[in-house]
Design a protein around this motif. Structure first.
Motif, PDB file in Angstrom:
ATOM      1  N   SER A   1       4.493  42.807  53.834  1.00 59.91           N
ATOM      2  CA  SER A   1       3.442  43.130  54.785  1.00 59.91           C
ATOM      3  C   SER A   1       2.002  43.109  53.849  1.00 59.91           C
ATOM      4  N   LYS A   2       2.222  43.136  52.562  1.00 57.42           N
ATOM      5  CA  LYS A   2       0.781  43.356  51.990  1.00 57.42           C
ATOM      6  C   LYS A   2       0.414  41.766  51.354  1.00 57.42           C
ATOM      7  N   GLY A   3       1.075  40.946  51.478  1.00 60.84           N
ATOM      8  CA  GLY A   3       0.960  39.454  50.967  1.00 60.84           C
ATOM      9  C   GLY A   3       2.027  39.229  50.046  1.00 60.84           C
ATOM     10  N   ALA A   4       1.475  38.611  48.708  1.00 54.79           N
ATOM     11  CA  ALA A   4       2.627  38.007  47.799  1.00 54.79           C
ATOM     12  C   ALA A   4       2.379  38.507  46.540  1.00 54.79           C
TER      13      ALA A   4
ATOM     14  N   GLU B   1       6.611  26.843  60.369  1.00 54.93           N
ATOM     15  CA  GLU B   1       5.190  26.986  60.486  1.00 54.93           C
ATOM     16  C   GLU B   1       4.404  28.045  60.134  1.00 54.93           C
ATOM     17  N   LEU B   2       4.909  29.191  60.500  1.00 59.48           N
ATOM     18  CA  LEU B   2       4.478  30.612  60.399  1.00 59.48           C
ATOM     19  C   LEU B   2       4.503  30.944  58.797  1.00 59.48           C
ATOM     20  N   GLN B   3       5.809  30.485  57.972  1.00 60.93           N
ATOM     21  CA  GLN B   3       6.020  30.909  56.679  1.00 60.93           C
ATOM     22  C   GLN B   3       4.630  29.997  56.032  1.00 60.93           C
TER      23      GLN B   3
ATOM     24  N   GLU C   1      -0.818  39.712  61.231  1.00 59.32           N
ATOM     25  CA  GLU C   1      -0.491  39.239  62.460  1.00 59.32           C
ATOM     26  C   GLU C   1       0.791  38.084  62.406  1.00 59.32           C
ATOM     27  N   VAL C   2       0.559  37.063  61.389  1.00 67.41           N
ATOM     28  CA  VAL C   2       1.173  35.970  61.037  1.00 67.41           C
ATOM     29  C   VAL C   2       2.801  36.666  60.660  1.00 67.41           C
ATOM     30  N   TYR C   3       2.467  37.395  59.388  1.00 65.05           N
ATOM     31  CA  TYR C   3       3.635  38.037  58.743  1.00 65.05           C
ATOM     32  C   TYR C   3       4.638  38.676  59.927  1.00 65.05           C
ATOM     33  N   THR C   4       4.015  39.497  60.766  1.00 65.18           N
ATOM     34  CA  THR C   4       4.823  40.305  61.720  1.00 65.18           C
ATOM     35  C   THR C   4       5.565  39.207  62.546  1.00 65.18           C
ATOM     36  N   ARG C   5       4.828  38.192  63.263  1.00 66.58           N
ATOM     37  CA  ARG C   5       5.504  37.135  64.366  1.00 66.58           C
ATOM     38  C   ARG C   5       6.563  36.584  63.573  1.00 66.58           C
ATOM     39  N   MET C   6       6.260  36.317  61.880  1.00 63.21           N
ATOM     40  CA  MET C   6       7.300  35.620  61.315  1.00 63.21           C
ATOM     41  C   MET C   6       8.648  36.243  61.072  1.00 63.21           C
ATOM     42  N   CYS C   7       8.413  37.601  60.732  1.00 64.74           N
ATOM     43  CA  CYS C   7       9.546  38.552  60.891  1.00 64.74           C
ATOM     44  C   CYS C   7      10.440  38.520  61.996  1.00 64.74           C
ATOM     45  N   GLU C   8       9.644  38.401  63.145  1.00 63.51           N
ATOM     46  CA  GLU C   8      10.147  38.498  64.636  1.00 63.51           C
ATOM     47  C   GLU C   8      11.140  37.494  64.726  1.00 63.51           C
ATOM     48  N   VAL C   9      10.468  36.261  64.390  1.00 65.24           N
ATOM     49  CA  VAL C   9      11.157  35.025  64.642  1.00 65.24           C
ATOM     50  C   VAL C   9      12.347  34.873  63.722  1.00 65.24           C
TER      51      VAL C   9
ATOM     52  N   SER D   1      17.546  27.681  68.440  1.00 65.98           N
ATOM     53  CA  SER D   1      17.614  27.767  66.952  1.00 65.98           C
ATOM     54  C   SER D   1      16.579  26.797  66.302  1.00 65.98           C
ATOM     55  N   ALA D   2      16.815  25.588  66.838  1.00 69.67           N
ATOM     56  CA  ALA D   2      15.845  24.450  66.226  1.00 69.67           C
ATOM     57  C   ALA D   2      14.382  24.704  66.602  1.00 69.67           C
ATOM     58  N   GLU D   3      14.004  25.375  67.887  1.00 74.98           N
ATOM     59  CA  GLU D   3      12.682  25.874  68.255  1.00 74.98           C
ATOM     60  C   GLU D   3      12.182  26.859  67.154  1.00 74.98           C
ATOM     61  N   TYR D   4      13.169  27.926  67.242  1.00 77.54           N
ATOM     62  CA  TYR D   4      12.777  29.087  66.074  1.00 77.54           C
ATOM     63  C   TYR D   4      12.567  28.552  64.779  1.00 77.54           C
ATOM     64  N   ALA D   5      13.338  27.799  64.258  1.00 80.79           N
ATOM     65  CA  ALA D   5      13.424  27.185  62.968  1.00 80.79           C
ATOM     66  C   ALA D   5      11.749  26.588  62.696  1.00 80.79           C
TER      67      ALA D   5
END
Length: 560
Positions: free
Chosen positions: A407-410, A355-357, A162-170, A346-350
């Motif tokens: 998508s599987k971690g790191a 935070e997501l990263q 969930e976090v990774y998907t949102r991070m990619c979207e942002v 941009s500042a808000e998304y950054a």
């Protein structure tokens, strides 16, 4: 477990029924007898691709069916969640028909189902391992999936995904907003020009239709004036003669004089009043058509034509109607606002991306820790199995290396092996021989089977490259595994065959000038003879029979 298998018109098999039992089912036979066709037929039931070449020569179609029974409760629940229930006896009947054009139809308990559903169901019931599966073991890209399958419920990737998907979207939105300055300015200039161009037109919804109507009126003003004047004078007011309105007034007066001798005089006068009201309305409506101070018609037409030309120019550029043009304006206004506000966004998304990263990295670190501990456990279990298979000096490592978030971690996972003390661990593909791979695969399958709960494990010549005492121990291990899951194994090894709980013999015979393959279960004496045949070939001596019997007795006496 797989209880029965029926095959019709698959290659050299015209028609045969095979009854399997719990425990270790061994299939043997001479080279070319059709052993591979048995595995191919079962593969068709797991959803393998069909081919018209599989159909026996001279036949129009082929069919494979199987009945599974004694299905474990966890697998029954999983299958039930797919919308499939067992029959009254707690079993599942699967059938796949193949036609000469290579197409197939699948039935489950008599009901036609999609092939995709068949694959999803059979994965809980059968796991086939053939020699080609070793290549999957050698490919490091599969190792992460194998480790995660072993970890099963102890590894939950839900929150991380969930976090990774949102991070990619942002990250995608941030990239879209961060246009280079020249591109951003070009877009701003274009959008502002379009907005100003539309705004100068001062468009109003419904304006174009009103202008066309006024245009038609001006062009026909003379005819309209003459006709409406005539209508007005005829119906309502006429200086040169009596109008219809005046004549009705006269009729009303005459009726009123007859009121003392006419019972309905008042009713008739009321009706005439209504007629007069309607005549007046019609006359005034027509008179209003000419009550427009047009002035100079030519000048008025020029003004209208000019206005219509502005509207048509904007329609050619921004839409087919005033409504579409105004919708386009709203769209580009929003786009312009977004670009002009992009620095703020941009500042808000950054901030959100950072935070997501950070959260994704934290979760990935937790996942890595679970995988590292699980990898050690997996390696120890596999090495324990390998020790029994005469590979006690082998060290197997589940190596984890950090990689970019995905998508599987790191993590990148690879299975490394060291076959001799003092050597550095290397990838399996660099040092493992065919026999070593077969034993490693069996060891891994044994470990994974405990986790997967698969009903039936099928091995196609798992003994490749193995002989002697090691092959015998491999047979013992298969027999031990068969206490937890039904095992079906095709083998050329006498040592493996001697461990059979049920021994099935595949043979081909010539019937009416054509070869046909059949399968039958061997009794105890036939089993001894078959093991002896595998050991010594076509000439079976008393010594071979004695050795075969000894192998079988050893397998039966071993308590794995």
């Amino acid at each position: 477990m797989l209880q029965t298998l029926h095959i019709t018109n698959i290659a050299v098999i015209k028609s045969t029924d095979i009854n399997f039992s719990p425990g270790l089912n061994i299939l043997t036979g001479e080279t070319g007898a059709g052993k591979s066709m048995i595995i191919d037929s079962i593969s068709l039931l797991t959803g393998a691709r069909t081919s018209k070449e599989l159909i026996r020569n001279g036949a129009d179609s082929a069919m494979v069916s199987a009945y599974f029974t004694d299905i474990a409760e966890p697998n029954r629940r999983a299958i039930s969640e797919l919308g499939v229930e067992c029959d009254e006896e707690g079993g599942i009947f699967v059938q796949r028909d193949i036609t000469s054009d290579g197409k197939s139809k699948v039935r489950l308990n008599g009901r036609v189902i999609p092939l995709s559903l068949l694959r999803n169901i059979l994965k809980y019931l059968i796991n086939i391992h053939g020699q080609h599966d070793n290549q999957g073991l050698l490919d490091p890209s599969n190792h992460l999936g194998l480790l995660d399958a072993y970890l099963d419920s102890s590894l939950d990737l839900t929150e991380y995904n969930e976090v990774y998907t949102r991070m990619c979207e942002v990250r995608r939105k941030l990239k879209e907003l961060r246009l280079d300055d020249s591109e951003k300015q070009r877009m701003i200039d274009l959008l502002r020009y379009q907005l100003n161009d539309i705004d100068r037109g001062k468009l109003k919804i419904g304006e174009e239709g009103a202008l066309e109507e006024r245009k038609r009126k001006i062009k026909n003003i003379e005819k309209i004036s003459k006709s409406t004047n005539l209508i007005y004078r005829a119906l309502y007011q006429n200086e040169k003669g009596a109008s219809a309105y005046t004549l009705i007034d006269m009729a009303k007066q005459a009726i009123d004089k007859l009121s003392d001798v006419m019972d309905k005089s008042e009713e008739l006068i009321e009706k005439l009043d209504g007629l007069q009201s309607e005549l007046r309305d019609i006359a005034e409506y027509c008179d209003d058509l000419c009550d427009d101070d047009i002035g100079d018609p030519d000048k008025a037409l020029d003004i209208i034509e000019g206005r219509l030309e502005i509207i048509n120019r904007l329609k050619r550029k921004y839409g087919s109607s005033i409504e579409e043009i105004l919708e386009f304006r709203a769209k580009i206004k929003k786009q312009l606002d977004e670009i002009e506000l992009s620095d703020v966004q941009s500042a808000e998304y950054a901030k959100e991306y950072a935070e997501l990263q950070a959260r994704a990295q934290s979760l990935a670190a937790e996942i890595t820790d679970i995988r590292r501990k699980g990898g050690e456990s997996l390696a120890n279990e596999i090495m324990s199995e390998l020790m029994y298979l005469d590979m006690g000096k082998v060290k197997l490592y589940v190596d984890l290396q950090n990689t970019e978030l995905n998508s599987k971690g790191a993590d990148e996972v690879s299975f490394l092996i060291c076959t001799n003390p003092g050597e550095l661990p290397k990838p399996l593909s660099k040092i493992a021989s065919g026999g070593e791979l077969a034993r490693i695969m069996l060891a891994m399958k044994t470990v994974f089977a405990k986790k997967e709960g698969t009903e039936t494990l099928i091995y196609d010549e798992i003994d490749t490259g193995i002989s002697g005492r090691t092959a015998q121990k491999l047979g013992f291990k298969l027999k031990s595994s068969a206490k937890h899951s039904q095992v079906i194994c095709i083998t050329h090894s006498a040592q493996v065959a001697s461990s059979a709980d049920t021994h099935l013999f595949i043979e081909k015979n010539e019937i009416d000038g054509r070869v046909e393959t059949t399968v039958r279960e061997l009794d105890e004496n036939e089993k001894i003879n078959e093991v002896a045949r595998i050991m010594g070939g076509s000439e079976i001596t008393d010594k071979l029979l004695s050795s075969a019997k000894e192998l079988i007795n050893q397998a039966n006496s071993v308590n794995n």
